[in-house]
Design an enzyme around this catalytic site. Structure first.
Site, PDB file in Angstrom:
ATOM      1  N   ARG A 121       0.886  -1.088   0.019  1.00 57.41           N
ATOM      2  CA  ARG A 121      -0.141   0.087  -0.034  1.00 57.41           C
ATOM      3  C   ARG A 121       0.868   1.323  -0.169  1.00 57.41           C
ATOM      4  O   ARG A 121       1.981   1.228   0.156  1.00 57.41           O
ATOM      5  CB  ARG A 121      -0.862  -0.110   1.270  1.00 57.41           C
ATOM      6  CG  ARG A 121      -2.210  -0.999   1.259  1.00 57.41           C
ATOM      7  CD  ARG A 121      -2.736  -1.081   2.638  1.00 57.41           C
ATOM      8  NE  ARG A 121      -1.964  -1.523   3.594  1.00 57.41           N
ATOM      9  CZ  ARG A 121      -2.129  -1.678   4.905  1.00 57.41           C
ATOM     10  NH1 ARG A 121      -3.526  -1.353   5.232  1.00 57.41           N
ATOM     11  NH2 ARG A 121      -1.449  -2.404   5.935  1.00 57.41           N
ATOM     12  N   LYS A 151       1.920   2.178   7.298  1.00 53.42           N
ATOM     13  CA  LYS A 151       2.317   1.403   8.764  1.00 53.42           C
ATOM     14  C   LYS A 151       3.051   2.223   9.410  1.00 53.42           C
ATOM     15  O   LYS A 151       3.673   3.237   8.849  1.00 53.42           O
ATOM     16  CB  LYS A 151       2.892   0.125   8.021  1.00 53.42           C
ATOM     17  CG  LYS A 151       1.898  -0.918   7.411  1.00 53.42           C
ATOM     18  CD  LYS A 151       0.634  -1.244   8.152  1.00 53.42           C
ATOM     19  CE  LYS A 151       1.085  -2.019   9.447  1.00 53.42           C
ATOM     20  NZ  LYS A 151      -0.155  -2.369  10.356  1.00 53.42           N
ATOM     21  N   TYR A 198      -0.882   4.503  10.779  1.00 53.10           N
ATOM     22  CA  TYR A 198      -1.146   3.624  11.656  1.00 53.10           C
ATOM     23  C   TYR A 198       0.112   3.503  12.698  1.00 53.10           C
ATOM     24  O   TYR A 198       0.978   2.934  12.108  1.00 53.10           O
ATOM     25  CB  TYR A 198      -1.895   2.279  10.934  1.00 53.10           C
ATOM     26  CG  TYR A 198      -2.980   2.406  10.280  1.00 53.10           C
ATOM     27  CD1 TYR A 198      -4.172   2.474  11.054  1.00 53.10           C
ATOM     28  CD2 TYR A 198      -3.037   2.051   8.913  1.00 53.10           C
ATOM     29  CE1 TYR A 198      -5.389   2.891  10.390  1.00 53.10           C
ATOM     30  CE2 TYR A 198      -4.219   2.182   8.178  1.00 53.10           C
ATOM     31  CZ  TYR A 198      -5.581   2.628   8.749  1.00 53.10           C
ATOM     32  OH  TYR A 198      -6.712   2.553   8.330  1.00 53.10           O
ATOM     33  N   HIS A 213      -0.338   1.807  16.158  1.00 52.45           N
ATOM     34  CA  HIS A 213      -0.555   0.642  17.147  1.00 52.45           C
ATOM     35  C   HIS A 213       0.483   0.399  18.108  1.00 52.45           C
ATOM     36  O   HIS A 213       1.051  -0.596  18.372  1.00 52.45           O
ATOM     37  CB  HIS A 213      -0.920  -0.727  16.347  1.00 52.45           C
ATOM     38  CG  HIS A 213      -2.001  -0.616  15.341  1.00 52.45           C
ATOM     39  ND1 HIS A 213      -3.184  -0.738  15.717  1.00 52.45           N
ATOM     40  CD2 HIS A 213      -1.886  -0.499  13.955  1.00 52.45           C
ATOM     41  CE1 HIS A 213      -3.982  -0.617  14.670  1.00 52.45           C
ATOM     42  NE2 HIS A 213      -3.377  -0.495  13.748  1.00 52.45           N
ATOM     43  N   GLU A 232      -5.609   4.831  13.964  1.00 49.40           N
ATOM     44  CA  GLU A 232      -6.459   4.028  14.591  1.00 49.40           C
ATOM     45  C   GLU A 232      -7.310   4.870  15.924  1.00 49.40           C
ATOM     46  O   GLU A 232      -7.955   4.238  16.294  1.00 49.40           O
ATOM     47  CB  GLU A 232      -5.731   2.693  14.889  1.00 49.40           C
ATOM     48  CG  GLU A 232      -4.579   2.938  16.235  1.00 49.40           C
ATOM     49  CD  GLU A 232      -3.518   3.356  15.599  1.00 49.40           C
ATOM     50  OE1 GLU A 232      -2.267   3.248  16.591  1.00 49.40           O
ATOM     51  OE2 GLU A 232      -3.206   3.524  14.517  1.00 49.40           O
ATOM     52  N   VAL A 263      -7.150 -11.248  13.703  1.00 49.53           N
ATOM     53  CA  VAL A 263      -7.030  -9.909  12.855  1.00 49.53           C
ATOM     54  C   VAL A 263      -6.738  -8.731  13.947  1.00 49.53           C
ATOM     55  O   VAL A 263      -5.920  -7.889  13.568  1.00 49.53           O
ATOM     56  CB  VAL A 263      -8.344  -9.521  12.341  1.00 49.53           C
ATOM     57  CG1 VAL A 263      -8.283  -8.283  11.532  1.00 49.53           C
ATOM     58  CG2 VAL A 263      -8.907 -10.279  11.464  1.00 49.53           C
ATOM     59  N   ALA A 264      -6.687  -9.050  15.234  1.00 50.20           N
ATOM     60  CA  ALA A 264      -6.254  -8.371  16.415  1.00 50.20           C
ATOM     61  C   ALA A 264      -4.865  -8.278  16.773  1.00 50.20           C
ATOM     62  O   ALA A 264      -4.388  -7.624  17.641  1.00 50.20           O
ATOM     63  CB  ALA A 264      -6.950  -8.423  17.529  1.00 50.20           C
ATOM     64  N   VAL A 265      -4.206  -8.850  15.623  1.00 46.07           N
ATOM     65  CA  VAL A 265      -2.548  -9.045  15.740  1.00 46.07           C
ATOM     66  C   VAL A 265      -1.974  -7.784  16.149  1.00 46.07           C
ATOM     67  O   VAL A 265      -0.774  -7.530  16.621  1.00 46.07           O
ATOM     68  CB  VAL A 265      -2.038  -9.781  14.855  1.00 46.07           C
ATOM     69  CG1 VAL A 265      -2.290  -9.291  13.336  1.00 46.07           C
ATOM     70  CG2 VAL A 265      -0.616 -10.105  15.137  1.00 46.07           C
ATOM     71  N   ASP A 266      -2.247  -6.642  15.353  1.00 51.95           N
ATOM     72  CA  ASP A 266      -1.767  -5.517  15.234  1.00 51.95           C
ATOM     73  C   ASP A 266      -1.867  -4.616  16.938  1.00 51.95           C
ATOM     74  O   ASP A 266      -0.947  -3.881  17.175  1.00 51.95           O
ATOM     75  CB  ASP A 266      -2.533  -4.243  14.445  1.00 51.95           C
ATOM     76  CG  ASP A 266      -1.952  -4.405  13.045  1.00 51.95           C
ATOM     77  OD1 ASP A 266      -0.964  -4.655  12.793  1.00 51.95           O
ATOM     78  OD2 ASP A 266      -2.629  -3.805  12.075  1.00 51.95           O
ATOM     79  N   ASN A 304      -0.400  -7.119   8.453  1.00 53.05           N
ATOM     80  CA  ASN A 304      -0.919  -5.803   7.513  1.00 53.05           C
ATOM     81  C   ASN A 304      -1.858  -6.760   6.614  1.00 53.05           C
ATOM     82  O   ASN A 304      -1.321  -6.734   5.524  1.00 53.05           O
ATOM     83  CB  ASN A 304       0.437  -5.216   6.795  1.00 53.05           C
ATOM     84  CG  ASN A 304       1.394  -6.092   6.155  1.00 53.05           C
ATOM     85  OD1 ASN A 304       1.645  -7.226   6.659  1.00 53.05           O
ATOM     86  ND2 ASN A 304       1.770  -5.662   5.103  1.00 53.05           N
ATOM     87  N   MET A 305      -2.578  -7.484   6.784  1.00 56.05           N
ATOM     88  CA  MET A 305      -3.618  -8.185   6.138  1.00 56.05           C
ATOM     89  C   MET A 305      -3.977  -7.140   4.614  1.00 56.05           C
ATOM     90  O   MET A 305      -3.868  -7.805   3.748  1.00 56.05           O
ATOM     91  CB  MET A 305      -4.732  -8.667   6.894  1.00 56.05           C
ATOM     92  CG  MET A 305      -4.644  -9.773   7.860  1.00 56.05           C
ATOM     93  SD  MET A 305      -5.933 -10.327   8.521  1.00 56.05           S
ATOM     94  CE  MET A 305      -6.966 -11.161   7.062  1.00 56.05           C
ATOM     95  N   GLU A 350      -6.819  19.275   6.528  1.00 57.06           N
ATOM     96  CA  GLU A 350      -7.065  19.916   7.831  1.00 57.06           C
ATOM     97  C   GLU A 350      -5.659  20.033   8.517  1.00 57.06           C
ATOM     98  O   GLU A 350      -5.223  21.261   8.741  1.00 57.06           O
ATOM     99  CB  GLU A 350      -8.051  19.190   8.780  1.00 57.06           C
ATOM    100  CG  GLU A 350      -8.737  20.022   9.733  1.00 57.06           C
ATOM    101  CD  GLU A 350      -9.648  19.303  10.620  1.00 57.06           C
ATOM    102  OE1 GLU A 350     -10.061  20.002  11.638  1.00 57.06           O
ATOM    103  OE2 GLU A 350      -9.854  17.936  10.149  1.00 57.06           O
TER     104      GLU A 350
END
Length: 366
Positions: A15, A75, A94, A96, A118, A267-270, A300-301, A323
């Site tokens: 990405r 990331k 992101y 995390h 996040e 999916v909560a691995v982050d 990073n699915m 902004e």
């Protein structure tokens, strides 16, 4: 303001922090945008596209960091980037932080202003910058889980949708938030039997109203989790505590009561994972097996579907980037409560209490 868009260098992260359309809007608002050469190629955007949108292409990541007032990424910075982040620079990405004390200390030391996608939070409690990637990850979780249930992948050999005369696979979803809802929707679409657990009765009522009858809801507690992991083929971990480490809902000892070939997609691995045995993996080496249970925990699915993910991300981040660029970070965060909640670290001090609580530090750390 000068905005920099570096190439992501995390393993198999394709990405990019901004599409050419996003660059066009920034340039139209009289800002300068530096994009690192080939930064967008993994997402299907080329240097020529960025040049046409008004960006300046720089060859190295060091140049992008050095020349930019604000860095817009996907990331969190990894170790090779720590030394590039400088005092007073705004990093919008992101982060995390709760999942990495090393990253947290590095950003504190840098003196940068770290605004985390996040934790940007609307007045209704929703997380507008996390939502699109959670949607992608929730849907992908079922695709990946279905693949790793196949016998050549060491799974149970179960087809989630079943066939006439054979019962469909069973999917257990932990958490009825965005990830869980999207995972349940995809699994239900394949014809699987889905059980979704949460402690929020309002969310369970919503799920019960909008999902088909083969999606059932139950209150989440250890008793129910232990009961269901013994009979379900695919388990999706979709629990989120805003800015904090995810709770371990499945502990190491629970793996022994699962059937061999059961697949867990956490999916909560982050945020540290909601399974005790979760550790971050990559698209290059996505799974590992403990007690005959397959763990898929790619951190990073959405990076596996970069075009979809990059466009979806820019759709929601661009208004905030504008902004910040138009007003400066201090005024923008002062006037926009949602953006203010995205402030995690400010020039060597922690500004988000959940991070401090995770590491048992004071709320403000020099």
């Amino acid at each position: 303001m000068i905005i920099g868009v570096p190439k992501e260098i995390k393993n198999n992260e394709s990405r990019v922090g901004m599409t050419p359309a996003g660059v066009f809007e920034l340039v139209k608002n009289h800002h300068k945008v530096y994009v690192q050469s080939t930064a967008g190629e993994g997402s299907g955007f080329f240097d020529e596209d960025y040049l046409e949108a008004g960006a300046t292409i720089l060859q190295s990541i060091a140049e992008v960091y050095e020349r930019s007032d604000m860095i817009v990424k996907v990331k969190e910075p990894i170790e090779e980037e720590y030394g590039l982040v400088r005092q007073g620079q705004v990093i919008f990405t992101y982060f995390h932080f709760a999942s990495s004390v090393t990253l947290t200390r590095a950003m504190l030391k840098s003196g940068a202003i770290c605004i985390a996608y996040e934790t940007v939070e609307d007045t209704d409690g929703t997380l507008p910058l996390l939502t699109p990637m959670s949607e992608v990850a929730g849907r992908m979780a079922i695709q990946q889980g279905a693949k790793y249930l196949e016998k050549p992948k060491k799974g149970r050999g179960v087809l989630l949708g079943g066939v006439p005369g054979v019962a469909p696979g069973r999917v257990l979803v932990l958490g009825a938030g965005v990830v869980g809802t999207q995972a349940a929707k995809m699994a239900a679409g394949l014809g699987a039997h889905v059980t979704i657990l949460d402690i929020n009765m309002k969310r369970l009522r919503y799920i019960n109203d909008v999902m088909p009858s083969h999606v059932v809801t139950e209150y989440s507690n250890e008793f129910n989790i232990r009961k269901h992991i013994q009979t379900h083929d695919l388990i999706i971990g979709g629990v989120l505590l805003k800015g904090a480490k995810a709770p371990n809902l499945i502990t190491r000892d629970m793996l022994k009561i699962m059937r061999p070939g059961t697949v867990i997609v956490d999916v909560a691995v982050d945020q540290g994972g909601c399974v005790e045995t979760t550790r971050p993996t990559t698209h290059e080496d996505p799974i590992y097996i403990i007690d005959d249970v397959i763990h898929y925990s790619v951190a990073n699915m959405p990076g596996a579907v970069p075009y979809t993910s990059t466009v979806a991300l820019t759709n929601v981040t661009l208004p905030y980037v504008l902004e910040l660029a138009n007003k400066g970070w201090y005024k923008a965060c002062e006037e926009d409560l949602a953006l203010h909640k995205g402030l995690n670290i400010i020039e060597g001090e922690i500004a988000y209490k959940e991070i401090a609580e995770t590491f048992k530090w004071e709320t403000v750390v020099a």
